[in-house]
Design a protein around this motif. Structure first.
Motif, PDB file in Angstrom:
ATOM      1  N   ARG A  78      25.133   8.681  46.720  1.00  0.00           N
ATOM      2  CA  ARG A  78      26.508   8.529  47.195  1.00  0.00           C
ATOM      3  C   ARG A  78      26.994   7.095  47.041  1.00  0.00           C
ATOM      4  O   ARG A  78      28.139   6.845  46.627  1.00  0.00           O
ATOM      5  CB  ARG A  78      26.614   8.966  48.661  1.00  0.00           C
ATOM      6  CG  ARG A  78      26.554  10.467  48.859  1.00  0.00           C
ATOM      7  CD  ARG A  78      26.945  10.847  50.280  1.00  0.00           C
ATOM      8  NE  ARG A  78      25.994  10.367  51.261  1.00  0.00           N
ATOM      9  CZ  ARG A  78      24.956  11.062  51.695  1.00  0.00           C
ATOM     10  NH1 ARG A  78      24.717  12.274  51.215  1.00  0.00           N
ATOM     11  NH2 ARG A  78      24.137  10.566  52.606  1.00  0.00           N
ATOM     12  N   ASP A  79      26.108   6.120  47.349  1.00  0.00           N
ATOM     13  CA  ASP A  79      26.493   4.715  47.212  1.00  0.00           C
ATOM     14  C   ASP A  79      26.781   4.372  45.752  1.00  0.00           C
ATOM     15  O   ASP A  79      27.744   3.655  45.439  1.00  0.00           O
ATOM     16  CB  ASP A  79      25.385   3.804  47.746  1.00  0.00           C
ATOM     17  CG  ASP A  79      25.268   3.844  49.266  1.00  0.00           C
ATOM     18  OD1 ASP A  79      26.233   4.283  49.922  1.00  0.00           O
ATOM     19  OD2 ASP A  79      24.210   3.456  49.781  1.00  0.00           O
ATOM     20  N   THR A  82      30.085   5.796  44.703  1.00  0.00           N
ATOM     21  CA  THR A  82      31.190   5.002  45.259  1.00  0.00           C
ATOM     22  C   THR A  82      31.423   3.742  44.440  1.00  0.00           C
ATOM     23  O   THR A  82      32.556   3.397  44.088  1.00  0.00           O
ATOM     24  CB  THR A  82      30.890   4.637  46.720  1.00  0.00           C
ATOM     25  OG1 THR A  82      30.764   5.838  47.487  1.00  0.00           O
ATOM     26  CG2 THR A  82      32.007   3.777  47.308  1.00  0.00           C
ATOM     27  N   THR A  93      32.022   7.553  53.068  1.00  0.00           N
ATOM     28  CA  THR A  93      30.570   7.575  53.145  1.00  0.00           C
ATOM     29  C   THR A  93      30.170   8.062  54.535  1.00  0.00           C
ATOM     30  O   THR A  93      30.833   7.751  55.522  1.00  0.00           O
ATOM     31  CB  THR A  93      30.004   6.162  52.912  1.00  0.00           C
ATOM     32  OG1 THR A  93      30.384   5.724  51.613  1.00  0.00           O
ATOM     33  CG2 THR A  93      28.494   6.143  53.032  1.00  0.00           C
TER      34      THR A  93
END
Length: 280
Positions: A78-79, A82, A93
């Motif tokens: 996810r990071d 992003t 998040t």
């Protein structure tokens, strides 16, 4: 861990989150048989039983290790998305954190309010048991009273939450050991530690607000955080039963050793507010 097939690891996580093989199959758009085969293949790969086939399923200690890895992998993914701009515009998040009820009711919320763009999933648990949620991979960080780091986690001190022994002025108190007492739940040992064994006449109030209300109403005495007790002292609705004594509970911040910008930002905000609010 690099030899673990990602699809199998993610399937284990889906089963744990869904609670059953059938529910995980529906979430993954697979058949229950395919889900079962992936879990069996992962268990063969690790040489360990990872799940107890109950309803809901329960992780073994080995399963907790793999699920913790799965959640860390998901957070890193996810990071990365992003940072690469691959997420849907405005998609936040998510961070899962375990925190004790009194921290949540006193100093913790102002800390997370200072972290924009993050959705928090908070798990309320006694400060002596929040590390278990870390071990199980259910959360990525925790406020805890345990200074020893969970494997794969870092730890730093936050300060101490101070409690005062309080009661309503109308409560007859001859000895704290003989006076009805309010406890948060059956994990709560603060009052027993304070008096060396509190009264067997006990009320359990598993909510910070209900706990305070029960003490103010005269059901029994209890240990109240200073920030909650002082306004009631001023209003005359509570009295300090032991003016020369207090109970300090040291708190620590434990988090995954993970290079996650969102987790780092949350940790910085939480440590900053704790340093300014708690007893140092």
């Amino acid at each position: 861990m690099t030899d673990l097939p990602v699809d199998q690891v993610r399937t284990l996580l889906a089963v744990v989150d869904a609670g059953t093989f059938d529910a995980a199959a529906a979430a993954l758009h697979l058949t229950p048989s395919a889900v079962s085969q992936r879990i069996k293949a992962l268990e063969q790969r690790t040489g360990r039983v990872l799940l107890m086939r109950t309803k809901p399923v329960q992780l073994t200690e080995s399963g907790q290790v793999v699920v913790r890895f799965a959640r860390q992998l998901a957070q890193l993914e996810r990071d990365a998305q992003t940072e690469l701009g691959l997420t849907t515009a405005g998609e936040p998040t998510r961070l899962s954190i375990a925190v004790n009820a009194d921290s949540l009711a006193t100093w913790f919320l102002p800390a997370v309010l200072g972290v924009p763009g993050v959705c928090f999933e908070l798990h309320r648990e006694d400060e002596g048991h929040t590390t278990q949620l870390l071990r199980e991979g259910l959360v990525m960080a925790a406020v805890t009273s345990t200074p020893d780091p969970v494997q794969g986690c870092s730890v730093r001190p936050l300060g101490s939450l101070r409690y005062l022994a309080c009661a309503a002025p109308t409560l007859p108190v001859t000895s704290l050991a003989e006076t009805p007492v309010i406890l948060f739940d059956r994990h709560d040992q603060l009052q027993d530690r304070f008096v060396g064994g509190a009264s067997p006449f006990r009320h359990y109030m598993p909510s910070s607000a209900a706990y305070l209300e029960a003490v103010v109403s005269g059901m029994g005495w209890g240990l109240i955080p200073v920030s909650h007790a002082l306004p009631h002292f001023a209003a005359g609705t509570l009295v300090n039963l032991a003016p020369s004594r207090h109970m300090d509970v040291p708190l620590f911040w434990q988090q995954w050793k993970l290079d996650s910008p969102a987790l780092a930002a949350a940790a910085a905000a939480i440590v900053s507010v704790a340093t300014a609010t708690l007893i140092q």
